[in-house]
Design an enzyme around this catalytic site. Structure first.
Site, PDB file in Angstrom:
ATOM      1  CD  GLN A 268      69.182  39.689  36.044  1.00 24.05           C
ATOM      2  OE1 GLN A 268      69.996  40.133  35.426  1.00 24.05           O
ATOM      3  NE2 GLN A 268      69.260  38.957  36.871  1.00 24.05           N
TER       4      GLN A 268
ATOM      5  CG  ASP B 197      70.429  33.741  36.886  1.00 23.66           C
ATOM      6  OD1 ASP B 197      71.351  33.736  36.715  1.00 23.66           O
ATOM      7  OD2 ASP B 197      69.501  34.571  36.485  1.00 23.66           O
TER       8      ASP B 197
ATOM      9  CB  CYS C 130      76.030  37.605  34.119  1.00 25.99           C
ATOM     10  SG  CYS C 130      76.694  37.021  35.366  1.00 25.99           S
TER      11      CYS C 130
END
Length: 197
Positions: free
Chosen positions: A64, A160, A186
């Protein structure tokens, strides 16, 4: 400095990188990587801060953008996951263990699945360094690895995926029938598509 290169590593790239490293005292290392090469000047290990520990990765691995944002992401994931020591968890698209490590620290049994061999090597090294015998890493594409597990193998699946989403894994998630799925995304468009299925 990490440079992701489109073409081959050229002699000029190597030479200018070496010069920059000599001339700029604030630089610890330069990593140039692309198709078929991974060139390191200096040390290519980076420590990524997690809420209660740190994760070590090779430069160029996905992480990240900020520690603060990552801590919020992990805290939110853990709140939804409600992991406990008896929980059996699959972490899909696990990378080096950004979500797997915090899940394993709850005492849960975690299997991280990731196609990037370097990511799983880092996950395994992090698990060993932290004494997490309840964290296992498997190299493989998620949609090809999940069929190896019988239905009911996991109480919780955390995923993810990249921006393209997890379309190839949805049928296997349905077959595995975990009690809970925590999907980190995202990209709202691919998330909506996957949730619709």
């Amino acid at each position: 400095v990490i440079g992701q290169c489109d073409g081959p590593l050229a002699d000029g790239d190597r030479g200018s990188s070496e010069a920059m490293l000599r001339e700029e005292p604030r630089l610890a290392s330069i990593v140039l990587h692309g198709r078929g090469f991974y060139h390191v000047l200096g040390v290519d290990r980076i420590a990524v801060a997690l809420p209660t520990t740190e994760m070590h990765v090779r430069a160029g691995a996905f992480s990240q953008v900020t520690d603060t944002g990552n801590h919020q992401l992990i805290a939110t994931m853990l709140r939804f996951a409600q992991a406990a020591p008896e929980t059996r968890i699959a972490d899909l698209y696990a990378g080096a263990g950004n979500l797997s490590i915090p899940l394993a620290l709850t005492g849960a049994s975690v299997v991280g699945i990731e196609r990037d061999r370097r990511g799983i090597e880092a996950l395994r090294a992090n698990a060993e360094r932290l004494g997490l015998e309840n964290l296992e890493g498997q190299v493989g594409h998620v949609h090809r690895t999940l069929p190896k597990f019988p239905a009911g193998s996991f109480d919780l699946v955390v995923l993810d995926p990249p921006r393209s989403g997890a379309a190839e894994a949805i049928e296997e998630l349905i077959r595995l029938a975990p009690d809970r799925i925590v999907y980190v995304s995202c990209n709202p468009t691919t998330l909506a598509r996957d949730l619709g299925r």
